[in-house]
Design an enzyme around this catalytic site. Structure first.
Site, PDB file in Angstrom:
ATOM      1  N   HIS A 133     -44.897   2.831 -19.781  1.00  0.00           N
ATOM      2  CA  HIS A 133     -44.162   3.398 -20.903  1.00  0.00           C
ATOM      3  C   HIS A 133     -45.053   3.237 -22.141  1.00  0.00           C
ATOM      4  O   HIS A 133     -45.864   2.314 -22.198  1.00  0.00           O
ATOM      5  CB  HIS A 133     -42.865   2.587 -21.062  1.00  0.00           C
ATOM      6  CG  HIS A 133     -41.899   3.119 -22.061  1.00  0.00           C
ATOM      7  ND1 HIS A 133     -41.999   2.839 -23.400  1.00  0.00           N
ATOM      8  CD2 HIS A 133     -40.803   3.887 -21.911  1.00  0.00           C
ATOM      9  CE1 HIS A 133     -40.995   3.433 -24.031  1.00  0.00           C
ATOM     10  NE2 HIS A 133     -40.253   4.073 -23.144  1.00  0.00           N
ATOM     11  N   ASP A 210     -43.088  -5.885 -17.786  1.00  0.00           N
ATOM     12  CA  ASP A 210     -42.092  -5.132 -18.548  1.00  0.00           C
ATOM     13  C   ASP A 210     -40.918  -4.883 -17.592  1.00  0.00           C
ATOM     14  O   ASP A 210     -41.013  -4.060 -16.682  1.00  0.00           O
ATOM     15  CB  ASP A 210     -42.734  -3.825 -19.030  1.00  0.00           C
ATOM     16  CG  ASP A 210     -41.720  -2.820 -19.568  1.00  0.00           C
ATOM     17  OD1 ASP A 210     -40.501  -3.071 -19.460  1.00  0.00           O
ATOM     18  OD2 ASP A 210     -42.149  -1.774 -20.078  1.00  0.00           O
ATOM     19  N   GLN A 213     -36.582  -1.836 -16.822  1.00  0.00           N
ATOM     20  CA  GLN A 213     -35.862  -1.047 -15.810  1.00  0.00           C
ATOM     21  C   GLN A 213     -35.655  -1.848 -14.534  1.00  0.00           C
ATOM     22  O   GLN A 213     -35.378  -1.276 -13.475  1.00  0.00           O
ATOM     23  CB  GLN A 213     -36.662   0.227 -15.475  1.00  0.00           C
ATOM     24  CG  GLN A 213     -37.022   1.074 -16.648  1.00  0.00           C
ATOM     25  CD  GLN A 213     -35.827   1.797 -17.264  1.00  0.00           C
ATOM     26  OE1 GLN A 213     -34.752   1.860 -16.655  1.00  0.00           O
ATOM     27  NE2 GLN A 213     -35.986   2.322 -18.456  1.00  0.00           N
ATOM     28  N   LYS A 236     -30.042  -1.827 -21.847  1.00  0.00           N
ATOM     29  CA  LYS A 236     -30.177  -1.181 -20.544  1.00  0.00           C
ATOM     30  C   LYS A 236     -29.466  -1.979 -19.449  1.00  0.00           C
ATOM     31  O   LYS A 236     -29.400  -1.550 -18.302  1.00  0.00           O
ATOM     32  CB  LYS A 236     -31.659  -1.007 -20.200  1.00  0.00           C
ATOM     33  CG  LYS A 236     -32.353  -0.025 -21.150  1.00  0.00           C
ATOM     34  CD  LYS A 236     -33.700   0.384 -20.636  1.00  0.00           C
ATOM     35  CE  LYS A 236     -34.642   0.790 -21.741  1.00  0.00           C
ATOM     36  NZ  LYS A 236     -34.731   2.179 -22.028  1.00  0.00           N
ATOM     37  N   CYS A 374     -41.345   9.041 -22.751  1.00  0.00           N
ATOM     38  CA  CYS A 374     -42.296   8.111 -23.369  1.00  0.00           C
ATOM     39  C   CYS A 374     -43.329   7.606 -22.362  1.00  0.00           C
ATOM     40  O   CYS A 374     -43.774   6.463 -22.421  1.00  0.00           O
ATOM     41  CB  CYS A 374     -41.590   6.956 -24.072  1.00  0.00           C
ATOM     42  SG  CYS A 374     -40.632   7.503 -25.481  1.00  0.00           S
TER      43      CYS A 374
END
Lengths: 416, 154
Positions: A133, A210, A213, A236, A374
């Site tokens: 991202h 990261d 998600q 999220k 993104c």
């Protein structure tokens, strides 16, 4: 009813019951029942999170840490309790390793600026992957500009899987850091991060994951993974926007200078010298997003009450169903077909631009994301300007996927 | 659904499928690039200008139906116009797509461009409809920068 069928009923994933917990899902959009398939952008909030926000402002609102009065101590207890819940959620070793940030993006920027700017120098190399991202590319490019370090990129294959042989070849004595996405937001790929971390550690290189998600779909244990940093966002994972978590190994955080200066991150201040507070407060300048932290906890608790593994399993069933249904549409190409995937269905249609798809689906009450998500380098790799992305959450159903597929067929007919 | 039919009229679908004046223009003496990073719309316009007149105009690139149809219709409307006329038409078009819904659409002034009145129902799509027009405007003004209708690609 036999014992076996009773057990089956009790352990089945009750999606209708879960849907009841999300008031937003009851509404109509353009006269059609809302089909919300933009969960990778942000998830909807269960009533318990909405209640936590209301309760805080109704009964607890007060600034934390410094007040001696009743409300302040209540708010401080609730906020610090959040840290403990998040520590347990990630299986971190200590609350000192749990830093509150505004979200994933700020977490990565904090590490890039505090760790990177301190320890990188001219000619050093930072490894990221081809599916990052923008928030895991740009902060490193900025620190490269500041220090003279360079970015190296792990390539991926046509299915959207990282090439591990090529990854290992990127290491050399100048490699200083690895920052990679745990689960890709535009492809759904679950990266083999355990193996990738082990590789980096063989070369003595720390790794940031990261997890924006990931944590809502898979159980994450930072100690089992042995990652050095882990970041995710509250919004999220069924919590509010504007708050997230940066986990860091204590020994590394101790060595890092503060990211921002201000109230709460100090021990003493004179005009001659300031001494900094201990972890985690050293990295938490100013009044934080108190209600965000407290209500994020409500989201995490909700997630845990259903069980992250059970959610992941249910979403995987939906993904398999969605993959079959969408693949059967002639002229539709799925982008991101890794063997190990979460519920992301990113696709392009022959002769129909994703933005036109988005507008047509919106009128059918279906919310998807269209664009580059993104991740412009991912789009460049697959030679598409953009994709349409349906991203799944625990409250989605097979019926909703059928509604999506019908709407896609309708769009294609209009443009045929 | 009726709003959607307003947006995607037959004329627009037709120009999307069969864009007019599509392709590179050899001997162009004026050209410009336009890019909308949000949806990836990307186009080039090529012009042959003679004595302040647009003698010929073509475009190429890729984008959504709205942006492609807009570019296509634009080329048919601007061919043969003077720079000043082109600017005037651009302003009329811009007013149309950004005007409020209760504003009457003046078909006599806009001609076939009136099909873009449906864009008003979809504010997110105004950028798609106006990209080609902004690009031509910059071409005519000799603006050295790539035209973009986006400030933020998030």
């Amino acid at each position: 009813m036999s014992v076996a069928s009773v057990l089956r009923t009790e352990t089945a994933f009750d999606v209708q019951k879960i849907r009841e917990d999300f008031p937003i899902l009851k509404q109509q959009v353009h006269g059609k029942p809302l089909v919300y398939l933009d969960n990778a952008a942000t998830s909807q909030k269960p009533q318990v999170v909405i209640d936590a926000i209301t309760r805080y402002y109704t009964f607890e609102n007060s600034n934390i840490h410094r007040g001696v009065h009743y409300l302040s101590s209540q708010a401080t207890i609730a906020y610090e309790n959040t840290r403990t819940i998040l520590k347990n959620f990630l299986n971190a070793a200590s609350e000192k390793e749990i830093l509150f940030v505004r979200g994933t993006t700020e977490g990565i920027n904090l590490v890039a600026q505090s760790y990177g700017r301190t320890f990188f120098k001219e000619g050093d190399e930072i490894i990221v992957s081809a599916m990052e991202h923008h928030s895991n590319i740009v902060p490193w490019q900025i620190v490269c500009e500041q220090t003279g370090a360079k970015l190296r990129v792990i390539p991926m294959n046509e299915r959207g899987e990282l090439q591990l042989d090529a990854y290992e070849k990127l290491f050399n004595p100048r490699t200083r850091f690895v920052s990679i996405v745990h689960v890709s937001n535009s492809l759904g790929t679950i990266n083999p991060v355990e193996e990738m971390i082990a590789t980096a550690h063989r070369y003595g290189v720390p790794v940031l994951l990261d997890g924006a998600q990931a944590v809502q779909h898979l159980t994450v244990d930072v100690r089992a993974l042995d990652c050095d940093f882990y970041v995710f966002s509250g919004h999220k994972i069924y919590g509010p926007t504007g708050v997230g978590v940066l986990y860091g190994k204590q020994a590394l955080l101790e060595k890092m200078p503060p990211y921002q200066g201000g109230g709460d991150m100090i021990r003493s201040v004179t005009f001659e010298k300031t001494t900094f507070n201990e972890l985690p407060y050293k990295f938490e300048a100013g009044t934080p997003n108190i209600v965000g932290g407290i209500s994020m906890t409500a989201g995490v608790r909700y997630l845990q009450s259903i069980g992250v593994d059970a959610i992941g399993q249910y979403e995987h069933e939906l993904l398999e169903y969605g993959t079959d249904v969408l693949s059967s549409i002639k002229g539709l190409r799925l982008i991101g077909t890794a063997k190990s995937k979460t519920g992301i269905l990113s696709f392009v249609l022959d002769n129909v631009h994703p933005h036109d798809v988005g507008t047509f689906l919106d009128v059918e009450g279906i919310a998807i994301r269209t664009g580059h998500h993104c991740t412009q380098p991912v789009m460049q790799f697959f030679k598409v300007p953009a994709t349409s992305r349906a991203s799944l959450a625990m409250y989605n159903t097979k019926e909703e996927i059928d509604i999506l597929a019908d709407a896609i067929r309708k769009v294609m007919k209009v443009f045929s | 659904m009726s709003e959607l039919r307003d947006l995607y009229q037959e004329v627009i679908l037709d120009h999307n499928k069969n864009p007019r004046n599509f392709g590179k223009l050899d001997h162009a003496n004026c050209q410009h690039e336009g890019f909308n990073p949000l949806c990836g719309d990307h186009l080039f316009v090529y012009l042959i200008l003679e004595n302040d007149k647009i003698k010929d105009i073509r475009f190429e690139g890729s984008g959504c139906a709205i942006s492609k149809a807009s570019a296509s219709l634009m080329t048919t409307v601007l061919k043969g116009k003077t720079k000043a006329e082109a600017k005037e038409i651009f302003e009329r078009f811009h007013t149309l797509v950004t005007s409020s819904l209760d504003q009457p659409v003046d078909n006599t002034q806009l001609g076939k461009l009136a099909v873009f009145a449906g864009v008003r129902e979809f504010p997110a799509r105004v950028k798609c409809a106006s990209l080609a027009w902004h690009t031509v405007q910059s071409a005519l003004e000799n603006d050295p920068n790539i035209v973009t209708t986006e400030e933020n690609g998030n």
